[in-house]
Enzyme design. Sequence first.
Site, PDB file in Angstrom:
ATOM      1  N   ARG A  33     -30.501 -16.599  -9.138  1.00  0.00           N
ATOM      2  CA  ARG A  33     -29.754 -15.430  -9.002  1.00  0.00           C
ATOM      3  C   ARG A  33     -28.365 -15.574 -10.155  1.00  0.00           C
ATOM      4  O   ARG A  33     -28.037 -14.428 -10.297  1.00  0.00           O
ATOM      5  CB  ARG A  33     -29.110 -15.389  -7.626  1.00  0.00           C
ATOM      6  CG  ARG A  33     -29.868 -14.957  -6.606  1.00  0.00           C
ATOM      7  CD  ARG A  33     -29.348 -14.715  -5.241  1.00  0.00           C
ATOM      8  NE  ARG A  33     -30.185 -14.193  -4.339  1.00  0.00           N
ATOM      9  CZ  ARG A  33     -29.853 -13.794  -3.105  1.00  0.00           C
ATOM     10  NH1 ARG A  33     -28.458 -13.651  -2.730  1.00  0.00           N
ATOM     11  NH2 ARG A  33     -30.689 -13.074  -2.074  1.00  0.00           N
ATOM     12  N   ASP A 135     -16.509  -4.474   2.753  1.00  0.00           N
ATOM     13  CA  ASP A 135     -17.790  -5.178   2.300  1.00  0.00           C
ATOM     14  C   ASP A 135     -16.889  -6.438   1.367  1.00  0.00           C
ATOM     15  O   ASP A 135     -15.815  -6.048   0.872  1.00  0.00           O
ATOM     16  CB  ASP A 135     -18.593  -4.648   1.578  1.00  0.00           C
ATOM     17  CG  ASP A 135     -19.977  -5.421   1.277  1.00  0.00           C
ATOM     18  OD1 ASP A 135     -20.891  -5.316   2.138  1.00  0.00           O
ATOM     19  OD2 ASP A 135     -19.870  -6.372   0.725  1.00  0.00           O
TER      20      ASP A 135
HETATM   21  C1  LIG Z   1     -27.597  -7.107   4.276  1.00  0.00           C
HETATM   22  S1  LIG Z   1     -26.055  -6.233   4.009  1.00  0.00           S
HETATM   23  C2  LIG Z   1     -25.877  -5.492   5.244  1.00  0.00           C
HETATM   24  C3  LIG Z   1     -25.649  -3.853   5.100  1.00  0.00           C
HETATM   25  C4  LIG Z   1     -25.710  -2.861   6.181  1.00  0.00           C
HETATM   26  N1  LIG Z   1     -24.749  -3.417   7.363  1.00  0.00           N
HETATM   27  C5  LIG Z   1     -27.006  -2.692   6.899  1.00  0.00           C
HETATM   28  O1  LIG Z   1     -27.430  -3.290   7.822  1.00  0.00           O
HETATM   29  O2  LIG Z   1     -27.895  -2.212   6.121  1.00  0.00           O
HETATM   30  C6  LIG Z   1     -25.102  -7.368   4.139  1.00  0.00           C
HETATM   31  C7  LIG Z   1     -23.552  -7.329   3.381  1.00  0.00           C
HETATM   32  O3  LIG Z   1     -22.704  -8.090   3.929  1.00  0.00           O
HETATM   33  C8  LIG Z   1     -21.578  -8.519   2.917  1.00  0.00           C
HETATM   34  N2  LIG Z   1     -20.871  -9.804   3.277  1.00  0.00           N
HETATM   35  C9  LIG Z   1     -21.228 -11.030   3.079  1.00  0.00           C
HETATM   36  N3  LIG Z   1     -20.271 -11.767   3.577  1.00  0.00           N
HETATM   37  C10 LIG Z   1     -19.250 -11.041   4.005  1.00  0.00           C
HETATM   38  C11 LIG Z   1     -17.852 -11.284   4.537  1.00  0.00           C
HETATM   39  N4  LIG Z   1     -17.693 -12.644   4.890  1.00  0.00           N
HETATM   40  N5  LIG Z   1     -17.156 -10.247   4.783  1.00  0.00           N
HETATM   41  C12 LIG Z   1     -17.719  -9.059   4.549  1.00  0.00           C
HETATM   42  N6  LIG Z   1     -18.619  -8.808   4.181  1.00  0.00           N
HETATM   43  C13 LIG Z   1     -19.781  -9.601   3.747  1.00  0.00           C
HETATM   44  C14 LIG Z   1     -22.361  -8.637   1.778  1.00  0.00           C
HETATM   45  O4  LIG Z   1     -21.624  -8.418   0.474  1.00  0.00           O
HETATM   46  C15 LIG Z   1     -23.658  -7.497   1.792  1.00  0.00           C
HETATM   47  O5  LIG Z   1     -23.273  -6.218   1.226  1.00  0.00           O
END
Ligand SMILES: C[S@@+](CC[C@H](N)C(=O)[O-])C[C@H]1O[C@@H](n2cnc3c(N)ncnc32)[C@H](O)[C@@H]1O
Length: 266
Positions: A33, A135
């Site tokens: 990555r 996010d």
């Molecule tokens: C797989 S996506 C989920 C998107 C959406 N909720 C969905 O279910 O389609 C997970 C997201 O969590 C965010 N993320 C990871 N760690 C985080 C944190 N500590 N606080 C806020 N967001 C975070 C990532 O950047 C990513 O965009």
Amino acid sequence: MISEQEFNQLNRILEQQTGIRLARHKCDIMASRLANRLRVTGSESYAQYYRLILSEQGTAELNKFIDKMTTHETYFFREMSQFEFLCTYLKDKPPTRSPVRAWSAAASTGEEAYSIAMILEDLFYNRSWHVYGTDISQTAISMAQEACFAMSTVSKVPTKFKKAYCLKGFGIHEGSFSVAKQIKEGCTFNVDNLLALKTVDYSFDIIFLRNILIYFDEAKQLEILNNVVKRLNHAGLLFLGHSEALRYKRDDLEMLKPCIYKKIAP
Ligand SMILES: C[S@@+](CC[C@H](N)C(=O)[O-])C[C@H]1O[C@@H](n2cnc3c(N)ncnc32)[C@H](O)[C@@H]1O
């Protein structure tokens, strides 16, 4: 190749910034990555890249690092049955507070927040509503704010909402679509960390916390859940991802359906 020491150093930064800690066997994933970031920044090794993101000039690259190391998969109306449930529930029991507030707590590039917004606008066009999206990834939040999506992704939007709220792009925007003004204006996005929230200073009738808990250990999952549930109004709804159902009963949440909860205590 990434050495064990380089993996540990970068993993420590990842954990400090996001709360996510990768297992040792994920070192190849980390290496692949970041390979492109090493090329772009001219770093000759992962150790040099580590020093860059720690340096004062490396702030922008630190954001790119977080962006690369987190998973942003999302799409419109993901897990459609949850949106159907939300729609039916709100018709039957509309929130009494105004504006109706929803939070997409790991919003990624915005599709989840805009899906909720389409439902709220459809049901409450004569009331005020607001969707907040947060996010940890600056890149994802910038894309959410831009609200310009590949045309290929519109197929997930139900026809009724597609016709009402999706605008096909022309000219330089050919091949993409945007969301209608009233949907875009009802949504606000900000970078925020679910483990150290700084921008969320009101409470919500609806919270989507989906496909995010799986990336954390149990202690951090609990910390995130507590941070989120604290900001859910009494009788408000919490949606979790389909593989993230609570494994224990909480006194403040009643399960309405698997992965859908109602707040029952302050
Ligand atoms: C797989 S996506 C989920 C998107 C959406 N909720 C969905 O279910 O389609 C997970 C997201 O969590 C965010 N993320 C990871 N760690 C985080 C944190 N500590 N606080 C806020 N967001 C975070 C990532 O950047 C990513 O965009």
